[in-house]
Write an enzyme that holds these catalytic residues in place. Structure first.
Site, short mmCIF file in Angstrom:
data_model
loop_
_atom_site.label_atom_id
_atom_site.label_comp_id
_atom_site.label_asym_id
_atom_site.label_seq_id
_atom_site.Cartn_x
_atom_site.Cartn_y
_atom_site.Cartn_z
N ARG A 1 10.11 -1.67 6.50
CA ARG A 1 10.90 -2.64 7.25
C ARG A 1 12.06 -3.10 6.38
O ARG A 1 13.16 -2.63 6.50
CB ARG A 1 10.00 -3.80 7.70
CG ARG A 1 10.62 -4.71 8.75
CD ARG A 1 9.66 -5.82 9.15
NE ARG A 1 9.29 -6.66 8.03
CZ ARG A 1 9.92 -7.79 7.69
NH1 ARG A 1 10.95 -8.20 8.40
NH2 ARG A 1 9.52 -8.50 6.63
N LYS A 2 11.77 -4.01 5.41
CA LYS A 2 12.83 -4.48 4.53
C LYS A 2 12.50 -4.22 3.06
O LYS A 2 13.38 -4.02 2.24
CB LYS A 2 13.03 -5.98 4.70
CG LYS A 2 13.74 -6.40 5.96
CD LYS A 2 14.05 -7.88 5.87
CE LYS A 2 14.93 -8.33 7.00
NZ LYS A 2 15.13 -9.80 6.94
N GLY A 3 11.21 -4.34 2.74
CA GLY A 3 10.79 -4.13 1.36
C GLY A 3 11.39 -5.13 0.39
O GLY A 3 11.75 -4.79 -0.73
N THR B 1 0.82 -1.22 0.00
CA THR B 1 0.00 0.00 0.00
C THR B 1 0.85 1.28 0.00
O THR B 1 0.63 2.18 -0.82
CB THR B 1 -0.90 0.03 1.27
OG1 THR B 1 -1.36 -1.28 1.55
CG2 THR B 1 -2.07 0.98 1.09
N HIS C 1 -8.69 -0.99 2.28
CA HIS C 1 -8.34 -2.39 2.50
C HIS C 1 -9.59 -3.27 2.38
O HIS C 1 -9.55 -4.47 2.64
CB HIS C 1 -7.74 -2.59 3.89
CG HIS C 1 -6.32 -2.07 4.03
ND1 HIS C 1 -5.39 -2.16 3.03
CD2 HIS C 1 -5.68 -1.49 5.08
CE1 HIS C 1 -4.24 -1.64 3.44
NE2 HIS C 1 -4.38 -1.23 4.68
N TRP D 1 3.92 1.85 -0.82
CA TRP D 1 4.68 2.01 -2.08
C TRP D 1 3.77 2.51 -3.20
O TRP D 1 4.07 3.47 -3.90
CB TRP D 1 5.28 0.66 -2.42
CG TRP D 1 6.25 0.65 -3.56
CD1 TRP D 1 6.89 1.72 -4.13
CD2 TRP D 1 6.70 -0.51 -4.27
NE1 TRP D 1 7.70 1.30 -5.14
CE2 TRP D 1 7.61 -0.06 -5.25
CE3 TRP D 1 6.43 -1.88 -4.15
CZ2 TRP D 1 8.25 -0.95 -6.12
CZ3 TRP D 1 7.07 -2.76 -5.02
CH2 TRP D 1 7.96 -2.30 -5.98
P1 PAP Z 1 -0.22 -0.97 4.90
O1 PAP Z 1 -1.13 -1.82 4.07
O2 PAP Z 1 -0.45 -1.09 6.37
O3 PAP Z 1 -0.17 0.44 4.46
P2 PAP Z 1 2.00 -1.76 3.31
O4 PAP Z 1 2.60 -0.52 2.85
O5 PAP Z 1 1.15 -2.50 2.34
O6 PAP Z 1 1.24 -1.55 4.69
O7 PAP Z 1 3.11 -2.79 3.72
C1 PAP Z 1 4.33 -2.47 4.27
C2 PAP Z 1 5.34 -3.33 3.51
O8 PAP Z 1 5.69 -2.67 2.29
C3 PAP Z 1 6.61 -3.53 4.29
O9 PAP Z 1 7.10 -4.79 3.86
P3 PAP Z 1 8.11 -5.67 4.74
O10 PAP Z 1 7.57 -5.75 6.10
O11 PAP Z 1 8.17 -7.00 4.05
O12 PAP Z 1 9.41 -4.97 4.66
C4 PAP Z 1 7.45 -2.37 3.77
O13 PAP Z 1 8.82 -2.54 4.00
C5 PAP Z 1 7.10 -2.42 2.29
N1 PAP Z 1 7.37 -1.16 1.61
C6 PAP Z 1 7.12 0.10 2.06
N2 PAP Z 1 7.52 0.99 1.15
C7 PAP Z 1 8.04 0.30 0.12
C8 PAP Z 1 8.65 0.70 -1.12
N3 PAP Z 1 8.79 1.96 -1.45
N4 PAP Z 1 9.06 -0.29 -1.96
C9 PAP Z 1 8.91 -1.59 -1.62
N5 PAP Z 1 8.37 -2.02 -0.46
C10 PAP Z 1 7.94 -1.08 0.40
#
Ligand code: PAP
Length: 331
Positions: A298-300, A75, A132, A77
């Site tokens: 977190r890690k992405g 979301t 969502h 991203w």
């Molecule tokens: P939400 O639905 O609560 O808004 P959402 O943004 O969908 O959350 O999910 C967060 C995840 O997207 C995290 O994944 P991880 O725990 O596996 O690391 C977050 O790191 C990842 N995320 C956030 N921003 C980006 C980005 N710019 N590119 C890729 N992944 C991202």
């Protein structure tokens, strides 16, 4: 005497207050309180308030774009990408709002807003929203083929979604709350049974996938993993779908790659606002919650589940996913 808005708001509240105690319930994850099974999907109480308000009162505009996702599927991203795509003529790199605001502050979350503004649940000054909610829970006014409102859905491997959700939950839950003893195995069992917030995950993506096949001009389906590996191709498709295609000139100037780099995990997660900032959301009348920006970064990465789930857990989730893929014809 109550105003018309007041009585309509009270009416919506009464409907959900009388409805909710009758629904099957399970333990919620992030925000304290249970989740309730409404028409096949598990929602917290305030989401049901918002959902009913949207179904009764939401009025879409022709150019609305709705970003739909299961939590933790990408979301943040996609919010950054969509905001940057549709506003690229307005902001240059220096003044860009993403430099000082988390993507969640720039793209309003529809059901949260609706839960606090039940009689007029359309967030002001925006045509870009997120949700969502599962596809069948969306207001008919949005789903209707006669509405030109467009929907972008992001899908992610449920193993990584589960792990990401679990980490988020661990970061946000109050340490003294009853959910602090919520084990990985308990959360996993709930998720794989489909009884997780906004779940079942598999029915969530199946609803949007089927809609994207039926209404390809209305519903855009993209995988987080594909966006990671073929960003240029998918960002161009996305821009075209929402009605802001990149011109040949922009492409030659590298505008697509610039947006991808600007919205990358590395760039956004290292901004001061996302390292140390937070924002407040009204969850429903009288209730507010503070959200820490770095909890959304977190890690992405693709495949982090292998570092957190057993082989057996991963096989269970893969099997459910494969069965759902077979059922809906997704390869
Ligand atoms: P939400 O639905 O609560 O808004 P959402 O943004 O969908 O959350 O999910 C967060 C995840 O997207 C995290 O994944 P991880 O725990 O596996 O690391 C977050 O790191 C990842 N995320 C956030 N921003 C980006 C980005 N710019 N590119 C890729 N992944 C991202």
């Amino acid at each position: 005497m109550a105003s018309p808005n007041q009585s309509s708001s009270d009416e919506a509240k009464t409907i959900s207050e009388t409805l909710i105690p009758e629904l099957p319930r399970e333990r919620g994850w992030v925000v304290d309180g249970d989740i309730h099974l409404l028409n096949g999907f598990w929602y917290p109480k305030w989401v049901i308030h918002g959902l009913l308000a949207l179904q009764h009162h939401f009025k879409p505009h022709p150019n609305d774009v709705l970003l739909a996702s299961y939590p933790k599927a990408g979301t943040t991203w996609l919010k950054a990408l969509l905001f940057s795509i549709v506003n690229r003529a307005k902001y240059n790199g220096i003044m860009h709002p993403l430099l000082t605001s988390n993507p969640h502050e720039l793209v309003p979350w529809l059901e949260t807003y609706a839960s606090t503004n039940p009689t007029n649940p359309r967030p002001p000054d925006s045509f870009l929203f997120s949700t969502h909610l599962a596809y069948p829970s969306l207001p008919e006014q949005i789903r209707s083929s006669s509405s030109s409102c467009r929907i972008v859905y992001v899908f992610r491997d449920p193993k990584d979604v589960f792990v990401s959700f679990r980490h988020y939950h661990n970061k946000l839950r109050p340490k003294e709350s009853s959910s602090s003893s919520f084990s990985l195995q308990e959360a996993f069992d709930q998720f794989s049974r489909g009884a997780s917030p906004f779940g079942p995950y598999w029915d969530h993506f199946a609803g949007y996938y089927k809609a994207s096949i039926q209404f390809p001009n209305k519903v855009f389906f993209v995988r987080y993993e594909d966006l990671k590996t073929e960003a240029v191709f998918h960002v161009k498709r996305l821009a075209e779908f929402v009605g802001w295609p990149f011109s040949e000139e922009e492409e030659k100037e590298g505008a697509v790659q610039k947006i991808i780099d600007f919205c990358s995990f590395e760039k956004l997660s290292n901004l001061e606002v996302n390292k140390n900032g937070s924002f407040i959301r009204n969850l429903e009348t009288g209730r507010m919650a503070r959200f820490i920006n770095h909890a959304y970064f977190r890690k992405g990465e693709i495949g982090d589940s292998k570092n957190h789930l057993s082989e057996e857990m991963r096989e269970i989730l893969d099997q459910i996913t494969q069965d759902k893929f077979n059922e809906i014809g997704l390869i």
